[in-house]
Scaffold this motif. Structure first.
Motif, PDB file in Angstrom:
ATOM      1  N   MET A   1     -10.884 -22.306  -3.031  1.00 15.75           N
ATOM      2  CA  MET A   1      -9.783 -23.875  -2.181  1.00 15.75           C
ATOM      3  C   MET A   1      -8.310 -24.273  -2.925  1.00 15.75           C
ATOM      4  SD  MET A   1     -11.143 -27.500   0.087  1.00 15.75           S
ATOM      5  CE  MET A   1     -12.302 -26.688   0.377  1.00 15.75           C
ATOM      6  N   ASP A   2      -7.318 -24.275  -2.033  1.00 16.07           N
ATOM      7  CA  ASP A   2      -6.572 -24.736  -3.418  1.00 16.07           C
ATOM      8  C   ASP A   2      -6.622 -26.423  -3.129  1.00 16.07           C
ATOM      9  OD1 ASP A   2      -5.182 -25.700  -1.042  1.00 16.07           O
ATOM     10  OD2 ASP A   2      -3.951 -24.030  -0.641  1.00 16.07           O
ATOM     11  N   LYS A   3      -5.387 -26.606  -4.070  1.00 13.80           N
ATOM     12  CA  LYS A   3      -5.706 -27.985  -4.299  1.00 13.80           C
ATOM     13  C   LYS A   3      -4.907 -29.186  -3.490  1.00 13.80           C
ATOM     14  CE  LYS A   3      -6.301 -28.142  -8.674  1.00 13.80           C
ATOM     15  NZ  LYS A   3      -7.603 -28.665  -8.995  1.00 13.80           N
ATOM     16  N   ARG A   4      -3.862 -28.614  -2.383  1.00 13.12           N
ATOM     17  CA  ARG A   4      -3.656 -29.742  -1.828  1.00 13.12           C
ATOM     18  C   ARG A   4      -5.479 -29.256  -0.420  1.00 13.12           C
ATOM     19  NH1 ARG A   4      -1.899 -29.249   3.703  1.00 13.12           N
ATOM     20  NH2 ARG A   4      -0.116 -30.611   4.138  1.00 13.12           N
ATOM     21  N   GLN A   5      -5.446 -28.054   0.054  1.00  8.79           N
ATOM     22  CA  GLN A   5      -6.863 -28.113   1.243  1.00  8.79           C
ATOM     23  C   GLN A   5      -7.843 -28.782   0.752  1.00  8.79           C
ATOM     24  OE1 GLN A   5      -6.651 -27.022   4.469  1.00  8.79           O
ATOM     25  NE2 GLN A   5      -8.565 -27.615   4.193  1.00  8.79           N
ATOM     26  N   GLN A   6      -8.516 -28.591  -1.360  1.00  9.51           N
ATOM     27  CA  GLN A   6      -9.410 -30.214  -1.566  1.00  9.51           C
ATOM     28  C   GLN A   6      -9.040 -31.462  -1.607  1.00  9.51           C
ATOM     29  OE1 GLN A   6      -9.754 -28.802  -5.430  1.00  9.51           O
ATOM     30  NE2 GLN A   6     -10.954 -30.469  -5.979  1.00  9.51           N
ATOM     31  N   LEU A   7      -7.205 -31.489  -1.608  1.00 10.40           N
ATOM     32  CA  LEU A   7      -7.043 -33.157  -0.779  1.00 10.40           C
ATOM     33  C   LEU A   7      -7.267 -33.589   0.203  1.00 10.40           C
ATOM     34  CD1 LEU A   7      -3.827 -32.796  -3.306  1.00 10.40           C
ATOM     35  CD2 LEU A   7      -5.435 -35.038  -3.357  1.00 10.40           C
ATOM     36  N   VAL A   8      -6.934 -32.269   1.991  1.00 15.31           N
ATOM     37  CA  VAL A   8      -7.113 -32.412   2.629  1.00 15.31           C
ATOM     38  C   VAL A   8      -9.359 -33.209   3.800  1.00 15.31           C
ATOM     39  CG1 VAL A   8      -6.556 -31.703   5.662  1.00 15.31           C
ATOM     40  CG2 VAL A   8      -4.973 -32.068   3.537  1.00 15.31           C
ATOM     41  N   THR A   9      -8.944 -31.845   2.719  1.00 13.34           N
ATOM     42  CA  THR A   9     -11.414 -32.128   3.624  1.00 13.34           C
ATOM     43  C   THR A   9     -11.167 -33.386   2.651  1.00 13.34           C
ATOM     44  OG1 THR A   9     -11.177 -30.244   1.259  1.00 13.34           O
ATOM     45  CG2 THR A   9     -11.220 -29.658   3.223  1.00 13.34           C
ATOM     46  N   THR A  10     -10.839 -33.303   1.020  1.00 14.81           N
ATOM     47  CA  THR A  10     -11.588 -34.499   0.923  1.00 14.81           C
ATOM     48  C   THR A  10     -10.967 -35.861   1.267  1.00 14.81           C
ATOM     49  OG1 THR A  10     -11.618 -33.425  -1.169  1.00 14.81           O
ATOM     50  CG2 THR A  10     -11.933 -35.992  -1.017  1.00 14.81           C
ATOM     51  N   ALA A  11     -10.146 -36.128   1.360  1.00 13.98           N
ATOM     52  CA  ALA A  11     -10.000 -36.736   2.454  1.00 13.98           C
ATOM     53  C   ALA A  11      -9.990 -37.173   3.661  1.00 13.98           C
ATOM     54  CB  ALA A  11      -8.340 -37.319   2.618  1.00 13.98           C
ATOM     55  N   PHE A  12     -10.360 -36.248   4.741  1.00 19.11           N
ATOM     56  CA  PHE A  12     -11.001 -36.383   5.236  1.00 19.11           C
ATOM     57  C   PHE A  12     -12.332 -36.966   5.642  1.00 19.11           C
ATOM     58  CE2 PHE A  12     -14.537 -34.500   8.955  1.00 19.11           C
ATOM     59  CZ  PHE A  12     -12.927 -35.127   9.075  1.00 19.11           C
ATOM     60  N   GLN A  30      -9.883 -39.588  -7.625  1.00 21.23           N
ATOM     61  CA  GLN A  30     -11.573 -39.812  -8.210  1.00 21.23           C
ATOM     62  C   GLN A  30     -11.883 -38.023  -8.155  1.00 21.23           C
ATOM     63  OE1 GLN A  30     -14.030 -43.431  -8.760  1.00 21.23           O
ATOM     64  NE2 GLN A  30     -15.154 -42.412  -9.645  1.00 21.23           N
ATOM     65  N   GLU A  31     -12.091 -38.275  -6.279  1.00 22.49           N
ATOM     66  CA  GLU A  31     -13.334 -37.442  -5.414  1.00 22.49           C
ATOM     67  C   GLU A  31     -12.832 -36.198  -5.846  1.00 22.49           C
ATOM     68  OE1 GLU A  31     -16.290 -38.165  -3.234  1.00 22.49           O
ATOM     69  OE2 GLU A  31     -16.203 -40.736  -3.640  1.00 22.49           O
ATOM     70  N   SER A  32     -11.708 -35.575  -5.221  1.00 25.69           N
ATOM     71  CA  SER A  32     -11.078 -34.516  -5.151  1.00 25.69           C
ATOM     72  C   SER A  32     -11.387 -33.779  -7.053  1.00 25.69           C
ATOM     73  CB  SER A  32      -9.940 -34.197  -4.869  1.00 25.69           C
ATOM     74  OG  SER A  32      -9.159 -34.858  -5.376  1.00 25.69           O
ATOM     75  N   GLY A  33     -11.163 -34.824  -7.851  1.00 25.98           N
ATOM     76  CA  GLY A  33     -10.600 -34.115  -9.323  1.00 25.98           C
ATOM     77  C   GLY A  33      -9.238 -33.648  -9.298  1.00 25.98           C
ATOM     78  N   VAL A  34      -8.160 -34.015  -7.937  1.00 18.59           N
ATOM     79  CA  VAL A  34      -6.845 -33.847  -8.266  1.00 18.59           C
ATOM     80  C   VAL A  34      -5.868 -34.572  -9.012  1.00 18.59           C
ATOM     81  CG1 VAL A  34      -4.622 -33.068  -6.280  1.00 18.59           C
ATOM     82  CG2 VAL A  34      -7.370 -32.526  -6.463  1.00 18.59           C
ATOM     83  N   ALA A  35      -5.072 -33.872  -9.892  1.00 16.51           N
ATOM     84  CA  ALA A  35      -4.624 -35.360 -10.136  1.00 16.51           C
ATOM     85  C   ALA A  35      -3.190 -35.335  -9.299  1.00 16.51           C
ATOM     86  CB  ALA A  35      -3.305 -34.266 -11.193  1.00 16.51           C
ATOM     87  N   LYS A  36      -2.440 -36.895  -9.490  1.00 16.46           N
ATOM     88  CA  LYS A  36      -2.142 -37.960  -8.584  1.00 16.46           C
ATOM     89  C   LYS A  36      -0.905 -37.308  -7.954  1.00 16.46           C
ATOM     90  CE  LYS A  36      -1.526 -42.686  -8.461  1.00 16.46           C
ATOM     91  NZ  LYS A  36      -1.877 -43.697  -8.943  1.00 16.46           N
ATOM     92  N   LYS A  37       0.032 -36.472  -9.422  1.00 19.04           N
ATOM     93  CA  LYS A  37       0.726 -35.872  -9.697  1.00 19.04           C
ATOM     94  C   LYS A  37       0.809 -34.538  -8.423  1.00 19.04           C
ATOM     95  CE  LYS A  37       4.893 -33.237 -12.676  1.00 19.04           C
ATOM     96  NZ  LYS A  37       4.641 -32.421 -14.031  1.00 19.04           N
ATOM     97  N   THR A  38      -0.284 -33.886  -8.707  1.00 17.22           N
ATOM     98  CA  THR A  38      -0.361 -33.219  -7.552  1.00 17.22           C
ATOM     99  C   THR A  38      -0.424 -33.382  -6.242  1.00 17.22           C
ATOM    100  OG1 THR A  38      -1.692 -31.648  -8.934  1.00 17.22           O
ATOM    101  CG2 THR A  38      -1.861 -31.394  -6.881  1.00 17.22           C
ATOM    102  N   LEU A  39      -1.398 -34.381  -6.301  1.00 17.79           N
ATOM    103  CA  LEU A  39      -0.829 -35.504  -4.483  1.00 17.79           C
ATOM    104  C   LEU A  39       0.220 -35.453  -4.298  1.00 17.79           C
ATOM    105  CD1 LEU A  39      -3.113 -37.113  -2.548  1.00 17.79           C
ATOM    106  CD2 LEU A  39      -1.235 -39.054  -3.434  1.00 17.79           C
ATOM    107  N   TYR A  40       0.935 -36.285  -4.953  1.00 22.49           N
ATOM    108  CA  TYR A  40       2.308 -36.112  -4.510  1.00 22.49           C
ATOM    109  C   TYR A  40       3.384 -35.269  -4.927  1.00 22.49           C
ATOM    110  CZ  TYR A  40       1.242 -41.397  -4.049  1.00 22.49           C
ATOM    111  OH  TYR A  40       0.635 -42.307  -4.249  1.00 22.49           O
ATOM    112  N   HIS A  41       2.672 -34.170  -5.359  1.00 15.20           N
ATOM    113  CA  HIS A  41       3.670 -32.928  -4.744  1.00 15.20           C
ATOM    114  C   HIS A  41       3.360 -32.228  -3.505  1.00 15.20           C
ATOM    115  CE1 HIS A  41       5.085 -28.821  -5.649  1.00 15.20           C
ATOM    116  NE2 HIS A  41       4.211 -28.664  -5.363  1.00 15.20           N
ATOM    117  N   HIS A  42       2.516 -32.524  -3.186  1.00 18.12           N
ATOM    118  CA  HIS A  42       1.832 -32.303  -1.940  1.00 18.12           C
ATOM    119  C   HIS A  42       2.561 -32.933  -0.496  1.00 18.12           C
ATOM    120  CE1 HIS A  42      -0.024 -28.568  -3.177  1.00 18.12           C
ATOM    121  NE2 HIS A  42      -0.541 -28.729  -4.213  1.00 18.12           N
ATOM    122  N   PHE A  43       2.731 -34.357  -1.157  1.00 21.52           N
ATOM    123  CA  PHE A  43       2.407 -35.044   0.123  1.00 21.52           C
ATOM    124  C   PHE A  43       3.149 -36.780  -0.306  1.00 21.52           C
ATOM    125  CE2 PHE A  43      -1.572 -33.185   0.341  1.00 21.52           C
ATOM    126  CZ  PHE A  43      -1.432 -32.997   1.830  1.00 21.52           C
TER     127      PHE A  43
END
Length: 188
Positions: A1-12, A30-43
């Motif tokens: 699963m890519d990082k964007r989808q990981q953020l979306v499914t964790t957030a859901f 924290q729950e997704s294990g994705v970096a803040k920079k990656t989050l703001y890259h996608h959203f």
């Protein structure tokens, strides 16, 4: 699963269990294990993530419901049986694709974004309209004329929504079966 989808499914998962405003970005990270920079890259921010989560849930729910409705028996009664059997499975946690039941994600989101003009609220309203449209189409395939199909689809949508709320608010795990009996009585 890519990082964007990981953020979306964790957030859901977090939003659905705890509520959107109750969950912060740091908890999602924290729950997704994705970096803040990656989050703001996608959203661009939390609301953009919420919009992506709504779109994700919309797709998953509509695909699931379409599959269940395609398994219906003949005529409008078959559509009613398929709809409320699917709802009963979801309410009673027999449908793993929809996660453990915590009510309707779209209703819950509208409770947090109450302004009907807010984009997230409108996104949820579009989902509800899509479900009614899907029911109309299925009822037409089952033999009803367009006007009759649209009227019955609106009634079934009202019963469906009521059953979901009854199950969520009162814990009534039989709500979908009660709604099915009422719906079947409407078609004779």
């Amino acid at each position: 699963m890519d990082k964007r989808q990981q953020l979306v499914t964790t957030a859901f998962d977090l939003f659905y269990r705890q509520g959107i405003h109750a969950v912060g970005i740091n908890q999602i990270l924290q729950e997704s294990g994705v970096a803040k920079k990656t989050l703001y890259h996608h959203f661009s921010g939390k609301e953009a993530l919420v919009a992506a989560v709504i779109a994700h849930r919309d797709r998953v729910f509509l695909e699931w419901l379409q599959e269940r409705l395609e398994q219906s028996g003949p005529g409008p009664k078959g559509v009613i049986e398929a709809l409320f059997s699917a709802l009963d499975d979801w309410i009673n946690d027999r449908e793993s694709r929809l996660a453990p039941f915590h009510g309707c994600f779209f209703i819950n989101t509208c409770a947090e974004y109450g302004d009907p003009e807010h984009e997230l609220h409108r996104q949820c309203a579009q989902h509800k309209a899509a479900v009614t449209g899907m029911l109309t189409s299925c009822l037409m395939k089952a033999g009803l004329k367009e006007t009759a199909a649209a009227q019955l689809a609106c009634t079934l949508s009202l019963l469906k929504e009521g059953a979901i709320v009854q199950a969520q608010v009162l814990g009534d795990k039989q709500a979908a079966l009660q709604a099915r009996a009422l719906a079947l009585s409407l078609v004779g």
